[in-house]
Design a protein around this motif. Structure first.
Motif, PDB file in Angstrom:
ATOM      1  N   GLU A 313       0.836  -1.207   0.000  1.00  0.00           N
ATOM      2  CA  GLU A 313       0.000   0.000   0.000  1.00  0.00           C
ATOM      3  C   GLU A 313       0.870   1.256   0.000  1.00  0.00           C
ATOM      4  N   ASP A 317       0.877   4.087  -2.958  1.00  0.00           N
ATOM      5  CA  ASP A 317       0.556   5.476  -2.635  1.00  0.00           C
ATOM      6  C   ASP A 317       1.701   6.404  -3.030  1.00  0.00           C
ATOM      7  N   ARG A 321       1.829   9.403  -6.098  1.00  0.00           N
ATOM      8  CA  ARG A 321       1.894  10.832  -5.794  1.00  0.00           C
ATOM      9  C   ARG A 321       3.221  11.481  -6.154  1.00  0.00           C
ATOM     10  N   GLU A 359       5.425   5.139   6.433  1.00  0.00           N
ATOM     11  CA  GLU A 359       4.331   5.628   5.600  1.00  0.00           C
ATOM     12  C   GLU A 359       4.182   7.150   5.617  1.00  0.00           C
ATOM     13  N   THR A 361       3.988  10.740   4.632  1.00  0.00           N
ATOM     14  CA  THR A 361       3.841  11.306   3.279  1.00  0.00           C
ATOM     15  C   THR A 361       4.817  12.448   3.014  1.00  0.00           C
TER      16      THR A 361
END
Length: 871
Positions: A313, A317, A321, A359, A361
């Motif tokens: 995942e 992601d 992006r 994770e 961002t």
């Protein structure tokens, strides 16, 4: 309802500030601005008093009292938490099935009749996620329930004050427009201070009695389980007395009812909670499900699945992006996944912490993962800050943190020592270790040794207790000063203390009953552990006076002599004498003025070893062991024998197993590896070789021509035992060896290792012993090396004559070695024939040879006694 009466004079109206008194739901007495409050529901106002009037205010409704006492943040679906932990899809399947079968009564064993289930496990192993998933599964099935999730950091749910009210409110909502609601409100109406009563009284009045009333009137059989109660994080209730009160109160209440109310409790296995479940109130009413004892393969598999899914995942992601470089297709790779699974040590919190950090961002996932794996320095927030906070909180709960850290520093030495022996080493009272760690069950487990085969003094009636870390990352935390701060353990400095203690302990074990393979003998390994580390940081360590005295006064002779004729002696040489000599050497490197300690102990060791060396002169094969050991690794024809996948080595191909007839008491045929090399850094074997060199005239007999002759005769006997070998494809080719000399090119097993002074090694492929071809190869080399050094005797001449034909076979293997040996045999025979006058007269009757050896033994004995007296 409370009523207030008031007397006041008529005055112009003025707006008064709102006060808590007049804003309450009670009657108020108004008297010229003074307010007197009376809590008397039946009070009557006297209208005969001039200026008096009554302002009645309604009493709070029972439902309002209930709602006021509830802790909404403790609900399983509380909106206060946006990231409720729950089991990742397809994980914890087995555990969840066991719990659900117990709840709905599908278990066929005795577990189904138990009204309590205690799910326990280490901090961060996923208990709350399991509890949350259990609640959600029950709701999907339509099972009525109430839950309370404790949290130490939340003041609204870190105590038991709101527990029953919160459960009662959920019970009220689960049975709308029924006798349950009526009964709950009635109880509160009759006793508005019900929530000030004991937990058992509250539970009985607000949970048990409403359910009994309801099901006594209802003819419905809809629910096999009338009501489920889930209590998560009981250990997070900060009042330990309340923890016990909750369990015993619930147990007493349900025991006296005819209801089947399953109560599911999840917590860490802390001392007070364990005692409560073992008490008479709960012993026969509960079943235990321990995540610490579950199959580690299941937990590892679940964590692996969780990491694979979450990293997939994160990769998707990020790739969607980013406008820059995307992650590689197989990121992070199987090796990284397995590393993280291993570091998780069956605890989900480590894996979840890693995922939460990676994770982000605001960063590249691969860079964040490199920080986790120590491939990149930490910048900004530390990846394990949350985990460190958990560890610090648990350590803060320790009764005596200094002693706890002292025991943990001993555990970090990787020596498996039972709690009872730790107490003797550290001079603690019996049972003190268990007491010290009673509140740290979330990190450190004290467990019984289940296997009787590990130690020879195992007592099944009194099995030993051991410590075990439940978090692999807890070790890293303790050893990292930046992370653990006041809880940091410096194993180098702690090791000095433990070495001192180990020497004192072992000094008290100077008897034949001491066994290094016993539970009581495990402290002998402390010196072995500390041995390699001493060399690296000895210049930074202070050798205390206490340690100096312990090293100087250690009774080496009394410790060793009871074992010199036992099977334990080689192991004592390996696990105590070798690291003890290494430690003495390190002490002298640190401070040359301490050389007197080393000299003193080496002098004692010399007097012990010299009579044992003499035993090697009375047996041909032991003479061979002594000769090969002395030259081991120094020549391509006398290599160190290296078995596959082993850190131990051999000096001869004959003593690869246990043979008491050999009596290799000094373990010269078995070379243990104490660090990265085999022989040159092995303190005991180095000292043995030095001793053989420095024996003066004794070495003339121990390692002179006669000794080499005996060794060669033993080799010819071994050669005769081999079947006739024929060459196979490639065995007859000649090449150049590592030293530039001619050799058999097929022999890729022989190599030269220049490190540590340089040594030759021969790696063989089979475990336990060399195959016939490998044995033939090394025997040829031994004879090539020994024959030029041998004296001449009729026996050796006869052996050379006999084997010359065998060596000369045209189709035999290893032609280069056979040719060299044939040359050495011819040289020896020529020398024997050319100079017969130089040969000593061979003893014709056997008695003459016996007398000759007796004279040699007598002279050696005299020399040994002189050496012992001088030392």
């Amino acid at each position: 309802m409370a009523v207030a009466t008031a007397q006041c004079n008529v005055q112009p109206f003025t707006m008064l500030p709102r006060s808590p008194m007049i804003s309450s739901n009670q009657g108020v007495l108004v008297n010229g601005g003074q307010f007197n409050q009376y809590n008397n529901y039946h009070a009557q106002a006297s209208l005969g008093i001039k200026g008096s009037f009554i302002i009645p205010i309604a009493s709070p409704a029972p439902i309002d009292i209930l709602k006021e006492a509830v802790a909404p943040r403790a609900f399983h679906d509380s909106g206060a938490s946006f990231d409720k932990p729950k089991c990742h899809p397809r994980t914890r399947v087995k555990i969840l099935e066991i719990i659900m079968h117990w709840i709905i009564g599908e278990n066929k064993d005795a577990q189904a009749s138990k009204q309590f289930m205690w799910l326990n496990g280490a901090a961060g192993c996923g208990k709350s996620a399991i509890a949350q998933s259990t609640v959600e599964s029950c709701i999907e099935r339509g099972l009525p329930l109430a839950s309370f999730f404790f949290s130490r950091s939340d003041p609204t749910r870190n105590h038991a004050g709101s527990l029953i009210a919160t459960l009662a409110y959920q019970l009220y909502c689960a049975f709308p427009q029924t006798a349950v609601q009526t009964k709950i409100l009635s109880v509160i109406q009759k006793d508005p201070l019900i929530f000030e009563k004991t937990l058992q009284q509250q539970f009985t009045a607000l949970i048990i009695q409403p359910l009994m009333t309801h099901f006594s009137k209802s003819q419905s059989t809809q629910y096999r389980v009338p009501f489920l109660i889930v209590i998560d994080g009981l250990d997070e209730c900060t009042d330990r007395t309340a923890q016990k009160a909750i369990l015993t109160g619930f147990a007493n209440s349900v025991r006296h009812s005819n209801l089947c109310i399953p109560i599911f409790v999840a917590s860490r296995p802390e001392h007070d909670i364990k005692l409560s479940f073992c008490s008479k109130y709960l012993k026969d009413m509960h079943t235990t499900l321990s995540l610490d004892l579950e199959d580690g393969r299941d937990a590892d598999s679940d964590i692996r699945l969780y990491l694979l899914d979450r990293f997939a995942e994160i990769k998707d992601d990020f790739d969607n992006r980013t406008t820059g470089r995307k992650l590689v297709q197989d990121w992070p790779g199987d090796r990284v996944i397995e590393t993280l699974v291993r570091k998780s040590s069956q605890q989900f919190i480590y894996a979840a912490t890693v995922v939460r950090y990676v994770e982000s961002t605001r960063h590249r996932p691969d860079h964040r993962l490199d920080i986790i794996l120590n491939h990149r320095p930490v910048k900004g927030d530390h990846p394990f800050a949350q985990l460190d906070s958990l560890y610090a909180t648990i350590l803060d709960s320790a009764l005596d943190i200094e002693r706890v850290l002292d025991v943990l520093s001993l555990y970090l030495m990787n020596v498996r020592i039972s709690c009872s022996i730790i107490e003797k080493l550290l001079s603690y009272d019996e049972g003190e270790v268990e007491t010290l760690f009673c509140d740290m069950g979330a990190l450190v487990q004290i467990y019984l040794e289940p296997s009787p085969n590990i130690y020879r003094d195992y007592d099944p009636e009194h099995p030993p207790l051991y410590l075990r870390f439940l978090h692999a990352s807890f070790r890293e935390y303790l050893l990292n000063a930046a992370r653990s701060k006041q809880f940091h353990i410096d194993t180098e400095y702690a090791g000095i203390r433990h070495v001192t203690r180990a020497l004192r302990y072992l000094a008290s074990c100077s008897s034949s009953s001491f066994n290094p393979d016993s539970c009581a003998g495990t402290p002998i390994h402390i010196l072995k552990y500390y041995q390699p580390r001493t060399r690296h940081r000895i210049d930074l360590i202070t050798i205390s006076l206490e340690l100096q005295q312990s090293a100087l006064s250690f009774p080496l002779k009394e410790f060793l002599e009871p074992h010199t004729s036992t099977h334990t002696y080689p192991r004592i040489l390996q696990f105590f004498v070798t690291p003890f000599l290494e430690f003495l050497k390190a002490m002298v490197l640190h401070d040359h003025t301490l050389s007197y300690i080393q000299d003193h102990q080496l002098g004692i060791l010399r007097t012990i070893l010299m009579p044992q060396i003499q035993q090697y002169l009375n047996n041909d094969r032991l003479a061979l062991v002594l000769v090969l050991f002395y030259h081991l690794g120094s020549h391509r024809f006398v290599p160190i024998l290296e078995p596959p996948h082993s850190c131990h080595f051999h000096s001869t191909p004959f003593y690869l197993g246990s043979d008491p007839e050999w009596c290799d008491i000094l373990s010269l045929s078995f070379i243990w590896d104490n660090s990265s090399s085999t022989l040159h850094n092995n303190a005991f074997h180095c000292y043995m070789r030095q001793l053989l060199r420095d024996l003066g005239q004794t070495s003339k007999y121990a390692l002179g021509p006669m000794m080499y002759e005996r060794a060669a005769l033993a080799l010819f006997k071994e050669l005769a035992r081999l079947p006739l070998l024929r060459s196979t494809s490639g065995q007859n080719s000649i090449g150049t060896g590592a030293d530039g000399t001619e050799t058999d090119s097929r022999n890729e097993k022989l190599g030269f290792y220049p490190k540590h002074g340089g040594e030759w090694r021969f790696g063989y492929y089979t475990h336990g012993k060399l195959d016939n071809e490998e044995l033939y190869f090394v025997l040829l080399g031994y004879l090539i090396f020994l024959l030029p050094r041998c004296g001449s005797s009729d026996a050796l001449v006869a052996a050379c004559e006999k084997h010359r034909k065998y060596i000369s076979q045209p189709d035999g293997p290893f032609p280069s070695r056979r040719r060299l040996l044939r040359k050495e045999i011819n040289n020896h025979l020529n020398d024997a024939r050319a100079q017969p006058e130089a040969q000593p007269e061979a003893p014709k009757p056997s008695l003459s040879r016996a007398r000759w050896w007796a004279s040699v033994g007598s002279r050696l004995g005299l020399l040994f006694r002189k050496a012992r007296n001088s030392s």
